[in-house]
Design a protein around this motif. Structure first.
Motif: not given
Length: 237
Positions: A207-213
């Protein structure tokens, strides 16, 4: 404050800072400390000008000295104010943009978030040394020492506790916060070095890797062409 009331106030606040914030960072592939405030500001839509200084170059020290006597990145320039430490930058932004709730709103959650960020800030020296951030690299299984394994264990414990108590199966405290930005470089390390995690923790990493930022930082890191021998050659066989 209700969302309908917040929008004009937020627009005015962002407009006030639109031309006034500059963030001095190092190479995106390597500079874990730079990643933290950069990702935070992108995640919350805080406008800033990026000033990128290549690390380990003949002019690096002099270039950083133009912005901060501390000699390290990141540095946040806010008009006449200079903030030169990643955690101090996050705290400054949390104060200036309190309407955005960069820290969790709940008192207990906020105290825990500050505690784990402080622990990240001052600890995990083995992980930093044995598994330096190198987003472009594939170093599966490298960097395993007694110290780094202990650090991985403690970080796993932190994540498990926060997700169970506050995360609601999303980020460490529910919505994305300073805490997630602060552990984003650890997520990058775990991916680079192929750290095996429990399913719930691997889902958090994903989920962190997929976060846009975070995804934006990674894309730009992958486009960099500079190499730092101290990082790239550390695990050569």
């Amino acid at each position: 404050m209700q969302d309908t009331e917040m929008q004009p106030a937020l627009a005015a606040l962002l407009d006030q800072h639109r031309a006034g914030l500059r963030l001095v960072i190092g190479n995106k592939n390597y500079s874990s400390w730079s990643m933290r405030p950069w990702v935070l500001m992108k995640a919350f839509g805080i406008p800033f000008e990026e000033i990128r200084i290549l690390l380990n170059q003949p002019d690096t020290t002099n270039r950083i000295a133009e912005y901060s006597a501390a000699g390290r990145v990141p540095v946040l320039l806010a008009g006449e104010i200079t903030v030169w430490d990643s955690l101090a930058i996050c705290e400054y932004l949390a104060e200036q943009f309190s309407i955005l709730n960069l820290w969790p709103e709940d008192v207990a959650a906020r105290a825990t978030a500050r505690s784990i960020c402080a622990e990240m800030h001052s600890g995990f020296s083995s992980l930093r040394f044995d598994m330096p951030m190198n987003i472009r690299a594939d170093l599966f299984g490298k960097g395993r020492t007694i110290g780094s394994q202990a650090d991985i264990g403690r970080i796993s414990e932190i994540w498990e506790d926060c997700l169970a108590l506050y995360g609601a199966h999303e980020f460490l405290f529910g919505p994305f916060s300073i805490a997630d930005a602060y552990f984003a470089p650890v997520v990058m390390r775990f991916r680079t070095y192929g750290v095996s995690l429990a399913p719930a923790l691997q889902a958090y990493v994903d989920r962190v890797i997929a976060h846009p930022a975070v995804a934006m930082w990674v894309r730009e890191a992958l486009m960099e062409t500079e190499f730092m021998p101290g990082h790239d050659n550390r695990h050569d066989d």
